[in-house]
Design a protein around this motif. Sequence first.
Motif, PDB file in Angstrom:
ATOM      1  N   VAL A 166      30.835  -4.728   7.855  1.00  0.00           N
ATOM      2  CA  VAL A 166      30.413  -3.332   7.974  1.00  0.00           C
ATOM      3  C   VAL A 166      31.627  -2.457   7.697  1.00  0.00           C
ATOM      4  O   VAL A 166      32.563  -2.432   8.749  1.00  0.00           O
ATOM      5  CB  VAL A 166      29.543  -2.611   9.014  1.00  0.00           C
ATOM      6  N   ASP A 167      31.601  -1.550   6.696  1.00  0.00           N
ATOM      7  CA  ASP A 167      32.704  -0.656   6.375  1.00  0.00           C
ATOM      8  C   ASP A 167      32.175   0.736   6.839  1.00  0.00           C
ATOM      9  O   ASP A 167      31.214   1.168   6.032  1.00  0.00           O
ATOM     10  CB  ASP A 167      33.163  -0.379   5.047  1.00  0.00           C
ATOM     11  N   PRO A 168      32.717   1.160   7.942  1.00  0.00           N
ATOM     12  CA  PRO A 168      32.308   2.605   8.311  1.00  0.00           C
ATOM     13  C   PRO A 168      32.497   3.800   7.477  1.00  0.00           C
ATOM     14  O   PRO A 168      31.997   4.929   7.786  1.00  0.00           O
ATOM     15  CB  PRO A 168      32.921   2.631   9.775  1.00  0.00           C
ATOM     16  N   ASN A 169      33.393   3.466   6.530  1.00  0.00           N
ATOM     17  CA  ASN A 169      33.974   4.703   5.655  1.00  0.00           C
ATOM     18  C   ASN A 169      32.942   4.775   4.478  1.00  0.00           C
ATOM     19  O   ASN A 169      33.104   5.711   3.699  1.00  0.00           O
ATOM     20  CB  ASN A 169      35.354   4.483   5.319  1.00  0.00           C
ATOM     21  N   GLU A 170      31.962   3.813   4.342  1.00  0.00           N
ATOM     22  CA  GLU A 170      31.260   3.741   3.089  1.00  0.00           C
ATOM     23  C   GLU A 170      29.699   3.429   3.587  1.00  0.00           C
ATOM     24  O   GLU A 170      29.467   2.729   4.472  1.00  0.00           O
ATOM     25  CB  GLU A 170      31.751   2.805   1.869  1.00  0.00           C
ATOM     26  N   THR A 171      28.915   4.094   2.591  1.00  0.00           N
ATOM     27  CA  THR A 171      27.631   3.934   2.728  1.00  0.00           C
ATOM     28  C   THR A 171      26.830   3.731   1.614  1.00  0.00           C
ATOM     29  O   THR A 171      27.244   4.029   0.580  1.00  0.00           O
ATOM     30  CB  THR A 171      26.720   5.225   3.450  1.00  0.00           C
ATOM     31  N   THR A 172      25.682   3.200   1.611  1.00  0.00           N
ATOM     32  CA  THR A 172      24.809   2.938   0.411  1.00  0.00           C
ATOM     33  C   THR A 172      23.334   3.462   0.706  1.00  0.00           C
ATOM     34  O   THR A 172      23.093   3.184   1.774  1.00  0.00           O
ATOM     35  CB  THR A 172      24.821   1.361   0.189  1.00  0.00           C
ATOM     36  N   MET A 173      22.756   3.820  -0.525  1.00  0.00           N
ATOM     37  CA  MET A 173      21.433   4.309  -0.252  1.00  0.00           C
ATOM     38  C   MET A 173      20.480   3.071  -0.504  1.00  0.00           C
ATOM     39  O   MET A 173      20.521   2.500  -1.644  1.00  0.00           O
ATOM     40  CB  MET A 173      21.012   5.421  -1.244  1.00  0.00           C
ATOM     41  N   VAL A 174      19.404   3.062   0.409  1.00  0.00           N
ATOM     42  CA  VAL A 174      18.534   1.996   0.261  1.00  0.00           C
ATOM     43  C   VAL A 174      16.974   2.643  -0.022  1.00  0.00           C
ATOM     44  O   VAL A 174      16.597   3.272   0.889  1.00  0.00           O
ATOM     45  CB  VAL A 174      18.393   1.104   1.512  1.00  0.00           C
ATOM     46  N   ILE A 234      28.270  10.750  -5.426  1.00  0.00           N
ATOM     47  CA  ILE A 234      28.090  11.054  -3.873  1.00  0.00           C
ATOM     48  C   ILE A 234      27.286  11.996  -3.435  1.00  0.00           C
ATOM     49  O   ILE A 234      26.545  12.187  -2.402  1.00  0.00           O
ATOM     50  CB  ILE A 234      29.717  10.988  -3.249  1.00  0.00           C
ATOM     51  N   CYS A 235      27.570  13.330  -4.095  1.00  0.00           N
ATOM     52  CA  CYS A 235      27.114  14.580  -3.677  1.00  0.00           C
ATOM     53  C   CYS A 235      25.397  14.590  -3.908  1.00  0.00           C
ATOM     54  O   CYS A 235      24.704  15.483  -3.388  1.00  0.00           O
ATOM     55  CB  CYS A 235      27.811  15.862  -3.883  1.00  0.00           C
ATOM     56  N   HIS A 236      25.259  13.917  -5.236  1.00  0.00           N
ATOM     57  CA  HIS A 236      23.912  14.318  -5.977  1.00  0.00           C
ATOM     58  C   HIS A 236      22.801  14.022  -4.809  1.00  0.00           C
ATOM     59  O   HIS A 236      21.742  14.811  -4.934  1.00  0.00           O
ATOM     60  CB  HIS A 236      23.932  13.447  -7.007  1.00  0.00           C
ATOM     61  N   PRO A 237      22.781  12.877  -4.100  1.00  0.00           N
ATOM     62  CA  PRO A 237      21.549  12.577  -3.408  1.00  0.00           C
ATOM     63  C   PRO A 237      21.152  13.708  -2.272  1.00  0.00           C
ATOM     64  O   PRO A 237      20.129  14.061  -2.292  1.00  0.00           O
ATOM     65  CB  PRO A 237      21.876  11.188  -2.734  1.00  0.00           C
ATOM     66  N   ARG A 238      22.268  14.120  -1.713  1.00  0.00           N
ATOM     67  CA  ARG A 238      22.141  15.019  -0.910  1.00  0.00           C
ATOM     68  C   ARG A 238      21.434  16.382  -1.326  1.00  0.00           C
ATOM     69  O   ARG A 238      20.765  16.959  -0.719  1.00  0.00           O
ATOM     70  CB  ARG A 238      23.435  15.338  -0.095  1.00  0.00           C
ATOM     71  N   HIS A 282       4.332   6.136   0.676  1.00  0.00           N
ATOM     72  CA  HIS A 282       5.504   7.151   0.968  1.00  0.00           C
ATOM     73  C   HIS A 282       7.061   6.527   0.640  1.00  0.00           C
ATOM     74  O   HIS A 282       7.085   5.661   1.449  1.00  0.00           O
ATOM     75  CB  HIS A 282       5.299   7.649   2.326  1.00  0.00           C
ATOM     76  N   ASN A 283       7.722   7.109  -0.470  1.00  0.00           N
ATOM     77  CA  ASN A 283       8.924   6.583  -0.877  1.00  0.00           C
ATOM     78  C   ASN A 283       9.828   7.415  -0.210  1.00  0.00           C
ATOM     79  O   ASN A 283       9.851   8.501   0.067  1.00  0.00           O
ATOM     80  CB  ASN A 283       8.956   6.595  -2.284  1.00  0.00           C
ATOM     81  N   TYR A 284      11.159   6.744   0.391  1.00  0.00           N
ATOM     82  CA  TYR A 284      12.075   7.394   0.900  1.00  0.00           C
ATOM     83  C   TYR A 284      13.355   6.713   0.730  1.00  0.00           C
ATOM     84  O   TYR A 284      13.444   5.574   0.366  1.00  0.00           O
ATOM     85  CB  TYR A 284      11.971   7.591   2.340  1.00  0.00           C
ATOM     86  N   VAL A 285      14.473   7.279   1.208  1.00  0.00           N
ATOM     87  CA  VAL A 285      15.912   6.863   1.071  1.00  0.00           C
ATOM     88  C   VAL A 285      16.631   6.697   2.383  1.00  0.00           C
ATOM     89  O   VAL A 285      16.597   7.674   3.047  1.00  0.00           O
ATOM     90  CB  VAL A 285      16.820   7.330  -0.075  1.00  0.00           C
ATOM     91  N   GLU A 286      17.048   5.701   2.856  1.00  0.00           N
ATOM     92  CA  GLU A 286      17.609   5.565   3.963  1.00  0.00           C
ATOM     93  C   GLU A 286      19.244   5.155   3.711  1.00  0.00           C
ATOM     94  O   GLU A 286      19.589   4.336   3.035  1.00  0.00           O
ATOM     95  CB  GLU A 286      17.034   4.456   4.857  1.00  0.00           C
ATOM     96  N   GLU A 287      20.207   5.950   4.373  1.00  0.00           N
ATOM     97  CA  GLU A 287      21.422   5.712   4.393  1.00  0.00           C
ATOM     98  C   GLU A 287      22.066   4.749   5.233  1.00  0.00           C
ATOM     99  O   GLU A 287      21.761   4.853   6.500  1.00  0.00           O
ATOM    100  CB  GLU A 287      22.157   7.034   4.451  1.00  0.00           C
ATOM    101  N   LYS A 288      22.561   3.673   4.724  1.00  0.00           N
ATOM    102  CA  LYS A 288      23.237   2.700   5.523  1.00  0.00           C
ATOM    103  C   LYS A 288      24.535   2.332   5.340  1.00  0.00           C
ATOM    104  O   LYS A 288      24.923   2.329   4.351  1.00  0.00           O
ATOM    105  CB  LYS A 288      22.069   1.169   5.395  1.00  0.00           C
TER     106      LYS A 288
END
Length: 343
Positions: free
Chosen positions: A196-204, A19-23, A169-175
Amino acid sequence: MYNRQRAVKTRTVHHLFSICHPRKLWQNKLRGSRVLLVGLGGLGAEVAKNLILAGVKGLTLLDHEQASEESCRAQFLVPVTARGQNRARASLERAQNLNPMVEVHADSDRVEDKPDDFFLQFDAVCLTGCSRDLMVRVDQLCSQRNIKVFCGDVYGYYGYMFCNLGQEHNYVEEKPKLVKPTGNSNDGPEAKKAKVDPNETTMVKKTSSFCTLKEALEVDWTSEKAKAGLKRTPVDYFLLHVLLKFRTDKGRDPDPQSFAEDSQLLRQIRDDVLEALAVSGDLLSDDFTSYCFSEMSPVCAVVGGVLGQEVVKALSQRDPPHRNFFFFDGRKGNGVVDFFGPK
């Protein structure tokens, strides 16, 4: 039992790391980036503040101009006592004090005199208060080396920013994460829809494509597609053409000290520019000249906030970037994002 508890604890640590690694990755990219900022006027000071507080590795302030009375009013990095000194060097102390972890450097050379190799040592170049020819030159040079380019200016109540992040340009969006419905079909069709689960996100992972500044400014308005979209085009785009042409012709921006003369010249340039672009001369009414003199601090704060944010997003490769212009109108208090150039 001990081994099982240890295994559960290990899995929990790995889960937290995932979870912390992307940030951490985004922060490392930002903290490893070097940025060149050209122009230490009101807008440049706002951008410098935002980049230093965000925590880039290094920021070079490049400006050959001397601090004037207007400089001291328009920006907060130059002390009042530094009037007559070089703006970049006069801004250095206060800029560095914002974040001692950032390497801040001052360069008092003319940006036009810098060789091509100078720009290639940075991860991003931000140009403010520059001529159209210089911006086009630096943009074309940097885009060949995958260096991100940003341009911006404030003219009275108006401000803009442009960015070129390359063809890919590559980027990651948190959804928010979608939760699949349960297998129970007795609750009706609504229960079968993903929620939609507000407590969980996924990286796109996503990709955006950008064009050069030259392409963005050389839209063919005689084409049917361009004509069809003309009504939805912000007039700020054409105002930018007028103000850049004024800067090219006079070597400066409209000056309040010569308001009457410069207003007349602005209207003449407007007629010439709109005619050359093959668009109606009614797009910009005569009163536009009343709102494009000097740098207004509130407008600098808004445009500088957006510009600084876009640089941070681009360097960290997180969140979707503005593509490719942002225009702000202080009279209306609103901004608009639009794309110009080949689709």
